[in-house]
Scaffold this active site. Structure first.
Site, PDB file in Angstrom:
ATOM      1  N   ARG A   1     -12.036  -3.007  -8.291  1.00 45.79           N
ATOM      2  CA  ARG A   1     -11.845  -3.770  -7.055  1.00 45.79           C
ATOM      3  C   ARG A   1     -13.184  -3.895  -6.341  1.00 45.79           C
ATOM      4  O   ARG A   1     -13.873  -2.897  -6.112  1.00 45.79           O
ATOM      5  CB  ARG A   1     -10.836  -3.066  -6.159  1.00 45.79           C
ATOM      6  CG  ARG A   1     -10.460  -3.871  -4.937  1.00 45.79           C
ATOM      7  CD  ARG A   1      -9.487  -3.106  -4.054  1.00 45.79           C
ATOM      8  NE  ARG A   1     -10.134  -1.960  -3.424  1.00 45.79           N
ATOM      9  CZ  ARG A   1      -9.594  -1.253  -2.426  1.00 45.79           C
ATOM     10  NH1 ARG A   1      -8.394  -1.557  -1.962  1.00 45.79           N
ATOM     11  NH2 ARG A   1     -10.241  -0.230  -1.895  1.00 45.79           N
TER      12      ARG A   1
ATOM     13  N   ASP B   1       1.300  -5.125   8.152  1.00 49.77           N
ATOM     14  CA  ASP B   1       0.156  -4.230   8.018  1.00 49.77           C
ATOM     15  C   ASP B   1      -1.073  -5.094   7.763  1.00 49.77           C
ATOM     16  O   ASP B   1      -1.178  -5.759   6.724  1.00 49.77           O
ATOM     17  CB  ASP B   1       0.371  -3.236   6.874  1.00 49.77           C
ATOM     18  CG  ASP B   1      -0.776  -2.218   6.780  1.00 49.77           C
ATOM     19  OD1 ASP B   1      -1.853  -2.468   7.362  1.00 49.77           O
ATOM     20  OD2 ASP B   1      -0.591  -1.190   6.109  1.00 49.77           O
TER      21      ASP B   1
ATOM     22  N   PHE C   1       0.850  -1.189   0.000  1.00 53.57           N
ATOM     23  CA  PHE C   1       0.000   0.000   0.000  1.00 53.57           C
ATOM     24  C   PHE C   1       0.894   1.251   0.000  1.00 53.57           C
ATOM     25  O   PHE C   1       1.913   1.284   0.693  1.00 53.57           O
ATOM     26  CB  PHE C   1      -0.922  -0.024   1.216  1.00 53.57           C
ATOM     27  CG  PHE C   1      -1.970   1.049   1.183  1.00 53.57           C
ATOM     28  CD1 PHE C   1      -3.035   0.948   0.298  1.00 53.57           C
ATOM     29  CD2 PHE C   1      -1.878   2.160   1.993  1.00 53.57           C
ATOM     30  CE1 PHE C   1      -3.998   1.946   0.233  1.00 53.57           C
ATOM     31  CE2 PHE C   1      -2.843   3.155   1.939  1.00 53.57           C
ATOM     32  CZ  PHE C   1      -3.898   3.052   1.061  1.00 53.57           C
TER      33      PHE C   1
ATOM     34  N   TYR D   1     -11.311   1.065   9.974  1.00 54.44           N
ATOM     35  CA  TYR D   1     -12.495   1.547   9.254  1.00 54.44           C
ATOM     36  C   TYR D   1     -12.946   0.654   8.111  1.00 54.44           C
ATOM     37  O   TYR D   1     -13.885   1.007   7.408  1.00 54.44           O
ATOM     38  CB  TYR D   1     -12.297   2.975   8.754  1.00 54.44           C
ATOM     39  CG  TYR D   1     -11.020   3.275   7.991  1.00 54.44           C
ATOM     40  CD1 TYR D   1     -10.882   2.908   6.666  1.00 54.44           C
ATOM     41  CD2 TYR D   1      -9.978   3.951   8.600  1.00 54.44           C
ATOM     42  CE1 TYR D   1      -9.729   3.202   5.966  1.00 54.44           C
ATOM     43  CE2 TYR D   1      -8.810   4.254   7.910  1.00 54.44           C
ATOM     44  CZ  TYR D   1      -8.692   3.877   6.594  1.00 54.44           C
ATOM     45  OH  TYR D   1      -7.550   4.172   5.913  1.00 54.44           O
ATOM     46  N   LYS D   2     -12.292  -0.466   7.920  1.00 54.38           N
ATOM     47  CA  LYS D   2     -12.704  -1.364   6.842  1.00 54.38           C
ATOM     48  C   LYS D   2     -13.700  -2.390   7.416  1.00 54.38           C
ATOM     49  O   LYS D   2     -14.782  -2.024   7.835  1.00 54.38           O
ATOM     50  CB  LYS D   2     -11.467  -1.998   6.230  1.00 54.38           C
ATOM     51  CG  LYS D   2     -10.508  -0.948   5.631  1.00 54.38           C
ATOM     52  CD  LYS D   2      -9.274  -1.594   5.038  1.00 54.38           C
ATOM     53  CE  LYS D   2      -8.277  -0.534   4.586  1.00 54.38           C
ATOM     54  NZ  LYS D   2      -8.752   0.263   3.444  1.00 54.38           N
TER      55      LYS D   2
END
Lengths: 406, 406
Positions: free
Chosen positions: B379, B205, B128, B230-231
């Site tokens: 995605r 991560d 990322f 937050y996912k």
């Protein structure tokens, strides 16, 4: 013994207070509670509660990721709001991000790199603990010296005391604008000028001054600043902090935590860091959207009350506290532990007494909320948007009763 | 062409889904919207909305600073919840704090100091962006080398590719557990073992894996980890992140940002930093209380759904996406850009097509929300607590229509 006003007089002040109606814009579920800790955690504006609800149910719940078109602007948008209303900074000089401690670390490291070759940081002995820890942590890692100005616990320090610590080894001077303990207000303009004469950068912590006293970052030529959003600004517990970088410095200093919200054309997802132009490069991770909305609404409500009126009422509130301390408490072994000159203090005052910790606990039990701050001090914060003159009078009356053996 | 299920069959899968009722525990204001981006921002649990309201009105509004007795425990309390339910970590190994980027920075610096004398960091080319930036920023400052494993954009990387980058110059290996782009799942156990054999620490991560696949930090011997809230965890936009430090390392590594929430006996306000025992020393500034309450409630709701059921449904949801891609889209110049083996991927998949960016925009216009991720990929994230099988079927049907010139 100085003369003190009667309760009836003070009730009259509230009746004539142009800010009296502003209190109704805040959530105050227990009107009997005398809350004198708005300098630690401000009360919620009704608008902040509503902003949180809207952010959660509508922006998050219904908008989902589509809301990022608006959310992505929030750190700079709320930063500009704070810059304009409270900080005396230009648009594009402030963003809301992270915590005060993290921002202090990032700007301190950036400033030290910019003054590489100098090996000393100046701060002061009574600075807020997190400020001292951040400085010591960075200094230990880089092998720097730290000079702590020996400030008076009650009166703070004069610009002259800063001057004595300055020479051409000093890279950064980092101080609190208002002392978390005494409320003593530092002379930002004079200290900034002195530091600049010595070739140092100045990094202010505005946590206890933002929203409580006038701040003129641009006019004073301040380089860098940080501060928190949960005190007078009313952003809620653990609200995000802000940071200020003077425009001319923004592309000349480099903060050490390189994150995707500081990246130019962020969603191109480049694998090489190229920071944005301007203040946006001082962002790091994903911004705390819900808390940003609460802070935005809280700060907007405070600004709407009128800052000139707020500062004037602050001075009267703390002035009343000083007079009541002198008039009622000194015979009981208590004393004022804050500057007596209203131009030299923020919006909170301390009363020193050997039993301060116990007295704080007893006041809280009785529905009056100050803070205990060592050594041996009761700290009372006046938030002019919600604190009434009669709150101060009643709180001191209770304290007088406790000291008289009640 | 592989056989694909009919819509009626897929509706039947939803009817028999033991998680079907869980969807009712979430706020879904627009049931027609097909939201396939829960891997970017999860939907709010009703309990999270209510927790926010309670935190704002009752804890903040009525409790004011008196609520700190409870709030001060939140970072560790929510950390323990995540450790137990999602991370396979022990109590006292996880805290919630700051952002993923800031936590990655802090743990990376701490790990590098612990392996002083080694001058190389290993990461991977498709990591990322914020991970790459944090690594590059720290490496530039310390004069370190960075080796990026050349990972396949679709399939990720094998442990062997990590092994090729390892030697006794490597201080830290830092990788994403699940690729943000392809969903490829790294072999945490094998990679951790390889890194340890080479004398390096591993820093994971978990942003795209937490709440979507099983994680066994303790069993694999992982040293350090970070991740966002937050996912899948449903903490809300910009929710605070978490960090994990293996117990044995906690007092042997030192993170660089010394703040007052990491201080032993914090409210004694000592002017010298003495970090707490245990994971609490990895805290820095004042925790984001309102967001912590939302994250706590969101994660509690997700855990209540049953992680084994969630992982099983994830595999079926992504499996359906793979089959529909193969069955419907390959004739139109699209292809799967994620691992085909369900054991090798997280809970999102990519479809590659030259017009992916435009197709993403058109799907969103039509009420189907995926993400565009370059180069040329749509995605789709499946959040098993709220995503139905028919959502996947309908989304692929729309995409098929667009590709067929609809």
């Amino acid at each position: 013994v100085p003369e003190v006003p009667s309760r009836a007089e003070v009730v009259g002040w509230d009746a004539g207070d142009p800010l009296a109606a502003v209190r109704e814009r805040y959530l105050i579920p227990d009107p009997e509670l005398i809350y004198l800790d708005g300098n630690s955690l401000g009360r919620p504006a009704l608008a902040a509660i509503e902003a949180l609800r809207h952010a959660a149910e509508v922006e998050w719940g219904a908008g989902l990721i589509r809301s990022w078109d608006d959310w992505a602007r929030l750190p700079a948008q709320v930063g500009d709001l704070l810059a304009r209303e409270f900080l005396g900074a230009h648009p594009g000089e402030v963003v809301v991000a992270d915590s005060t401690s993290v921002n202090l670390y990032r700007l301190l490291v950036a400033a030290l790199d910019h003054r590489a070759g100098r090996d000393c940081v100046v701060t002061e002995s009574g600075n807020f603990p997190t400020d001292l820890y951040v400085v010591d942590g960075v200094a230990a890692r880089r092998g720097l010296r730290v000079r702590r100005i020996a400030a008076d616990l009650d009166e703070g320090f004069e610009p002259g005391a800063v001057a004595e610590c300055l020479d051409d080894s000093v890279a950064v001077v980092t101080l609190s604008h208002v002392s978390y303990r005494s409320g003593a207000l530092a002379d930002m303009e004079r200290i900034t000028a002195l530091a600049h004469e010595a070739g140092a950068l100045v990094l202010w912590d505005l946590s206890h001054s933002v929203g409580s006293v006038p701040i003129r970052l641009a006019d004073t030529g301040a380089d860098l600043a940080v501060g928190c959003g949960y005190k007078y600004l009313g952003g809620g517990p653990g609200a995000p902090a802000f940071l200020y970088v003077r425009r001319e410095l923004q592309e000349r200093i480099v903060q050490p935590v390189w994150g995707w919200f500081g990246q130019s054309e962020q969603f191109r997802m480049s694998d090489r860091y190229e920071p944005r132009a301007g203040i946006g490069r001082f962002l790091v991770g994903t911004p705390p959207v819900l808390a940003l909305r609460a802070l935005e609404a809280g700060a907007t409500q405070l600004a709407a009350a009128g800052t000139a009126r707020l500062w004037a009422k602050s001075a009267r509130l703390t002035g009343l506290a000083v007079d009541l301390t002198d008039g009622w408490l000194t015979d009981h072994g208590a004393r004022l532990a804050s500057p007596r000159d209203p131009a030299r203090r923020g919006s909170h005052v301390c009363v020193a007494h050997p039993r301060a910790e116990e007295l704080t606990a007893r006041l809280i039990e009785g529905g009056v909320v100050p803070d205990y701050r060592g050594p041996e001090r009761l700290r009372f914060g006046m938030a002019p948007a919600t604190t009434r003159f009669v709150d101060v009078w009643d709180a001191w009356d209770r304290l007088r009763g406790l000291l008289a053996g009640g």
